[in-house]
Scaffold this active site. Structure first.
Site, PDB file in Angstrom:
ATOM      1  N   LYS A  17      -7.497  -1.006   4.116  1.00 18.12           N
ATOM      2  CA  LYS A  17      -7.580   0.227   4.676  1.00 18.12           C
ATOM      3  C   LYS A  17      -8.261   0.926   3.613  1.00 18.12           C
ATOM      4  CE  LYS A  17      -5.633   0.031   8.459  1.00 18.12           C
ATOM      5  NZ  LYS A  17      -6.692   1.005   9.777  1.00 18.12           N
ATOM      6  N   TYR A  32      -2.657  -5.586   3.346  1.00 12.84           N
ATOM      7  CA  TYR A  32      -2.920  -4.578   4.488  1.00 12.84           C
ATOM      8  C   TYR A  32      -3.299  -2.932   4.120  1.00 12.84           C
ATOM      9  CZ  TYR A  32      -1.619  -0.880   7.797  1.00 12.84           C
ATOM     10  OH  TYR A  32      -2.095   0.406   8.056  1.00 12.84           O
ATOM     11  N   SER A  36      -4.413   4.635   6.171  1.00 11.66           N
ATOM     12  CA  SER A  36      -2.540   4.783   5.818  1.00 11.66           C
ATOM     13  C   SER A  36      -2.250   5.929   4.907  1.00 11.66           C
ATOM     14  CB  SER A  36      -2.407   3.352   6.384  1.00 11.66           C
ATOM     15  OG  SER A  36      -1.131   3.341   5.978  1.00 11.66           O
TER      16      SER A  36
END
Ligand code: WQD
Length: 331
Positions: free
Chosen positions: A152, A148, A124
């Site tokens: 990643k 989050y 992302s």
């Protein structure tokens, strides 16, 4: 016939990528535990193409995963499975680390054990943190504002180390910008559980009358109309970017931005949606959302040069396709 294993293949990006892969003649094994997707997605997927086998398996379940690798001739994997709600990750970091990072490690471990050396990873643009736009793949990753994003970035680093230790292992890391829209059939699309966190599904629910009005999170950003600017990319362009990346997999680690390179503000997207669909979307300007950055968009030139891939659908396509899917959903 060798197969591609797609984790999270019942999810939003995963299901659209499965359509694009099957259109290219690939046979798939879809693995999903429905933690952020629903079984009817697979029924609708089958209406588009049924060249897949499905397993209801959690990717952190090493033994269950091994059974699949033992049973099938797997050529490569595309790893989507993971939680992706930024706000939730702040409230429940362990849930995110235990799921997103552990699943990547387990999958890479089983791939190595069964000599599966093609690995495409769903990452992302969040990993860029407070870098300067347009984001470029060679940028130094800065700390993100949320667990989050950290899951990643950590997963990327783990895959890079695995590739360094195993020269035959080839990894393509794909950094998404803001995926929106739906397959033109209206059969699959973005269908989050509960109140949507993201802008486009919130707009479509307001347009349908399920939600009263859109709250625009701040209009005092240093942008043309004061609202947040993002690089929205049609989910089918994103899906086709995965196919291109898979086809171009070669030894080592290759990182690509999957974006359009264009920024669109919140109000520009609202107005584009209203224009494209002839529907009013009531909104109210409210306070900024904590953790949001003002502007985020890609330098998308590397994927075009190396993968021969470029996003081709525009904002109107995104708004029309998003609405077609939403308007077919029951209230
Ligand atoms: C877009 C813009 C908001 C909702 C997140 C994740 C990212 C990726 C995509 C997983 C911002 C504004 C939003 C609303 C609003 N997810 N907004 N009202 O935050 O850019 O990216 O989703 O990979 O990792 O960070 O997407 O759609 O939430 O917000 O005004 O009800 O819309 O402030 O400017 P975001 P978003």
């Amino acid at each position: 016939m060798m197969k591609i294993l797609v984790t999270g293949g019942a999810g939003y990006i995963g299901s659209h990528t499965c359509v694009a892969l099957m259109e290219q003649g690939y046979s798939l094994i879809i693995v999903d535990n429905f933690s952020n997707s629903k079984p009817p997605v697979l029924e609708n997927l089958r209406k588009l193409n049924d060249n897949f086998i499905f397993y209801n398996v959690d990717v952190t379940d090493e033994e269950a995963l091994e059974q699949i690798f033992l049973k099938h001739d797997i050529e490569g994997v595309i790893h989507f499975a993971g939680y992706k709600a930024v706000g939730e990750s702040v409230a429940e970091p362990l849930k995110y680390y235990l799921n997103n990072v552990v699943s990547t490690m387990i999958l890479a471990k089983v791939c190595k054990k069964y000599n599966v050396n093609k690995f495409v990873f769903s990452s992302s643009a969040t990993v860029y943190g407070e870098n300067k736009v347009p984001f470029k793949e060679e940028m130094e990753l800065l700390p993100t504002t949320n667990p989050y994003g950290e899951t990643k970035a950590m997963s990327e680093r783990i895959l890079m180390d695995v590739a360094k230790a195993n020269p035959i292992f080839s990894v393509s890391i794909l950094r998404y910008f803001n995926p929106v829209g739906a397959h033109e059939s209206g059969l699959i699309g973005e269908d989050p559980n509960g109140i949507p966190n993201n802008l486009m599904p919130y707009i479509t629910k307001v347009a349908k009358g399920d939600l009263e009005k859109l709250r625009v999170f701040g209009n005092d950003y240093p942008t043309p109309d004061g609202t947040g600017v993002r690089d929205y990319i049609h989910v089918m362009d994103l899906a086709e970017g995965h196919v291109a990346a898979y086809k171009h997999l070669s030894k080592g680690v290759h990182i690509y931005n999957l974006g359009t390179g264009k920024g669109t503000s919140v109000l520009e997207l609202v107005h584009a949606f209203e224009e494209a669909n002839g529907i009013k979307v009531p909104f109210q300007i409210v306070e900024r959302r904590p953790g949001d950055i003002a502007v985020c968009y890609a330098d998308a030139s590397k994927a075009e040069k190396e993968l021969g891939w470029k996003a081709k659908r525009n904002i109107v396509d995104m708004c029309r396709d998003a609405w077609r899917f939403e308007s077919r959903q029951s209230r």
